[in-house]
Design an enzyme around this catalytic site. Structure first.
Site, mmCIF file in Angstrom:
data_model
loop_
_atom_site.group_PDB
_atom_site.id
_atom_site.type_symbol
_atom_site.label_atom_id
_atom_site.label_comp_id
_atom_site.label_asym_id
_atom_site.label_seq_id
_atom_site.Cartn_x
_atom_site.Cartn_y
_atom_site.Cartn_z
ATOM 1 N N GLU A 302 -65.799 69.393 57.689
ATOM 2 C CA GLU A 302 -64.467 68.800 57.733
ATOM 3 C C GLU A 302 -64.021 68.563 59.182
ATOM 4 O OE1 GLU A 302 -61.424 70.313 54.563
ATOM 5 O OE2 GLU A 302 -61.426 71.648 56.276
ATOM 6 N N GLY A 304 -62.508 67.025 62.622
ATOM 7 C CA GLY A 304 -61.491 66.101 63.115
ATOM 8 C C GLY A 304 -61.829 65.725 64.546
ATOM 9 N N ARG A 305 -61.604 66.688 65.438
ATOM 10 C CA ARG A 305 -61.770 66.437 66.868
ATOM 11 C C ARG A 305 -63.162 65.911 67.237
ATOM 12 N NH1 ARG A 305 -58.840 69.823 70.304
ATOM 13 N NH2 ARG A 305 -58.820 71.199 68.506
ATOM 14 N N ARG A 341 -50.914 68.746 74.652
ATOM 15 C CA ARG A 341 -51.967 69.752 74.577
ATOM 16 C C ARG A 341 -52.099 70.621 75.838
ATOM 17 N NH1 ARG A 341 -56.664 69.119 73.904
ATOM 18 N NH2 ARG A 341 -56.947 70.822 72.453
ATOM 19 N N CYS A 372 -38.617 65.848 81.914
ATOM 20 C CA CYS A 372 -37.805 66.804 82.663
ATOM 21 C C CYS A 372 -38.177 68.237 82.386
ATOM 22 C CB CYS A 372 -36.342 66.566 82.367
ATOM 23 S SG CYS A 372 -35.800 64.980 82.985
HETATM 24 N N1 LLP Z 1 -59.930 71.769 58.452
HETATM 25 C C1 LLP Z 1 -58.783 72.465 58.468
HETATM 26 C C2 LLP Z 1 -58.382 73.215 57.287
HETATM 27 C C3 LLP Z 1 -57.989 72.455 59.626
HETATM 28 O O1 LLP Z 1 -56.856 73.146 59.636
HETATM 29 C C4 LLP Z 1 -58.392 71.718 60.750
HETATM 30 C C5 LLP Z 1 -57.582 71.686 61.957
HETATM 31 C C6 LLP Z 1 -59.592 70.990 60.674
HETATM 32 C C7 LLP Z 1 -60.346 71.051 59.508
HETATM 33 C C8 LLP Z 1 -60.109 70.137 61.780
HETATM 34 O O2 LLP Z 1 -60.334 70.833 62.949
HETATM 35 P P1 LLP Z 1 -61.054 70.064 64.171
HETATM 36 O O3 LLP Z 1 -62.440 69.703 63.716
HETATM 37 O O4 LLP Z 1 -60.234 68.854 64.467
HETATM 38 O O5 LLP Z 1 -61.025 71.038 65.291
HETATM 39 N N2 LLP Z 1 -53.432 70.832 67.591
HETATM 40 C C9 LLP Z 1 -54.606 71.596 67.945
HETATM 41 C C10 LLP Z 1 -55.615 71.637 66.841
HETATM 42 C C11 LLP Z 1 -55.059 72.107 65.512
HETATM 43 C C12 LLP Z 1 -56.104 72.102 64.439
HETATM 44 C C13 LLP Z 1 -55.498 72.225 63.100
HETATM 45 N N3 LLP Z 1 -56.434 72.282 62.037
HETATM 46 C C14 LLP Z 1 -55.214 71.020 69.219
HETATM 47 O O6 LLP Z 1 -54.659 70.073 69.757
HETATM 48 O O7 LLP Z 1 -56.210 71.531 69.715
#
Ligand code: LLP
Length: 446
Positions: A302, A304-305, A341, A372
């Site tokens: 799953e 994202g990043r 971030r 600011c």
């Molecule tokens: N699956 C679940 C259940 C999640 O909560 C998340 C991310 C992902 C997958 C995907 O994670 P990734 O592969 O993108 O790392 N705002 C933070 C990151 C928060 C992640 C939240 N959940 C940042 O900017 O680093």
């Protein structure tokens, strides 16, 4: 301060989208001059390069195919960045899209994602979230027992024949190594079910006639060492041995979440590849199943990043240059409003000048935004050449969790976003206008 005066471009280019090059002293991405894009669309500007997205996806698919002999699947974690175009990309590529709640479900549905492509997450889904999931999604990941009660109630009143399949989210009691704000697997985390609650939820769901098809866990986001996934997988497999015995249940799908990290800065290179991460997970899962005499489940990841971060670049214009006692400040036209971030997680970025990026560094610079507060510093102590007001700087690895967490602080208008593909540029999100800033506001009565 010791400053690296080597060719900055050579060390930083590998962080940019795949087809980034320097030609005649100009930074080109996907064949486009970044300077011309900035002139046409304004700054701050976010761009996404589709070939880099496609490449990350291909790495995941190839690794799963090479490393895991049973079925596998991928979900794009929409929270990293979701827009109509991004959801279209994911849907057309046959990915599932992880939507957090009714808002992201609405975007994915508008983009044409099919029910079987929608997977719904959320630590405390509201009735509205659950209703949207039941109306549109093929899979819902249950986070707590109260949510299951609500689902049982919704199922009684649902006219939909295909009530979503449920996955249960386990809290394995161990997190991955990352910033504490993005750790989720530990015992005290607000996310998921304990092993005991998992068993209770499973029994309850079975009694109510709901289909539970998956076991899910996610230990945190932006980790670089997959080692802590091994004990979590072991715990999950031990639990499956128990559910097989006591309830006759085994998951069709096992999803150890996403969270694989991404290099943001030249100091983060070299970085283990997506393939190495997938191999670790697949091998440990296969070994664990062998040891317990369990059939291999469908392995679902799953990300994202690691799918989207490198495809994105933020382009800023330098509004002013200032020198203080010990620092060279480059004051940009964007900062914490489009990228919180660094302020939230002390995330460390890098940058290149868009014009003559191969100039050697003179000394370190602090890149800050116009907002600011003193925490609005995008990059600290970054070796850069002499930079003049009006110049453009490009910040790579800007595709994940920047725009999705952007704000209107100080009346900032959230940036325009463009999409580069095969020599074509498409505006996929308009820059907010001044009027947008008070569009939802209503005046007081006179
Ligand atoms: N699956 C679940 C259940 C999640 O909560 C998340 C991310 C992902 C997958 C995907 O994670 P990734 O592969 O993108 O790392 N705002 C933070 C990151 C928060 C992640 C939240 N959940 C940042 O900017 O680093």
């Amino acid at each position: 301060m010791g400053v690296n005066t080597n060719n900055l471009a050579a060390t930083r280019l590998p962080l940019f989208p795949l087809n980034t090059q320097i030609k005649d002293g100009r930074l080109l991405i996907g064949g486009f001059s970044v300077e011309e894009l900035a002139q046409e669309f304004g700054t701050p500007l976010y761009l996404y390069d589709q070939s880099t997205l496609d490449d990350a996806l291909a790495q995941y698919r190839a690794a799963l195919q090479a490393e895991y002999p049973a079925q596998s699947g991928l979900t794009y974690a929409g929270k990293a960045f979701l827009s109509l175009a991004m959801a279209q990309w994911a849907a057309r590529r046959g990915l599932m899209i992880d939507c957090t709640g009714a808002g992201e479900i609405t975007i994915a549905v508008a983009a044409g994602a099919m029910p079987e492509q929608l997977l719904v997450h959320g630590v405390s889904k509201s009735w509205e979230d659950l209703q949207a999931a039941v109306a549109h999604a093929g899979t819902l990941v249950v986070d707590h027992l109260g949510e299951l009660e609500r689902l049982i109630e919704l199922n009684k009143n649902s006219s939909r024949l295909n009530f979503p399949d449920l996955w249960l989210r386990l809290r394995p009691g161990m997190a991955v190594e990352t910033h504490s704000y993005t750790q989720t697997g530990q015992d005290d985390s607000k996310f998921g079910l304990s092993a005991l609650e998992f068993l209770q939820a499973l029994e309850k769901a079975q009694k109510a006639g709901l289909r539970v098809t998956g076991l899910h866990f996610h230990q945190g986001s932006h980790f670089h060492d997959p080692t802590p996934i091994a004990p979590a997988l072991d715990l999950a497999l031990d639990l499956i041995v128990e559910t097989r015995q006591s309830l006759g249940w085994m998951p069709q799908t096992l999803c150890p979440g996403g969270g694989w990290g991404t290099p943001y800065h030249e100091d983060d290179l070299p970085h283990q590849t997506i393939g190495e991460y997938v191999r670790f997970v697949a091998q440990h899962l296969m070994q664990g199943c062998r040891e317990r005499n369990l059939p291999l489940p469908r392995l679902h990841l799953e990300p994202g990043r690691s799918m989207v971060a490198r495809a994105g670049v933020a382009v800023y214009r330098v509004e002013a240059v200032k020198r203080t006692a010990t620092r060279r400040w480059l004051l940009l036209d964007g900062g914490m409003a489009d990228n919180p971030r660094p302020a939230l997680y002390r995330a460390r970025y890098t940058a290149l000048p868009v014009s003559q990026p191969e100039r050697p560094a003179t000394d370190a610079a602090w890149l800050a935004g116009p907002y600011c507060e003193s925490g609005d510093v995008l990059i600290e102590a970054l070796p850069l050449p002499e930079i003049y007001p009006g110049e453009l700087l490009a910040v790579p690895v800007s595709g994940a969790y920047q725009l999705s967490m952007a704000s209107n602080y100080n009346g900032a208008r959230r940036p325009a976003v463009i999409w580069l593909k095969g020599g074509k540029v498409t505006l996929i999100r308009q820059r907010e206008s001044l009027e947008d800033l008070y569009r939802r506001d209503l005046p007081l009565p006179s």
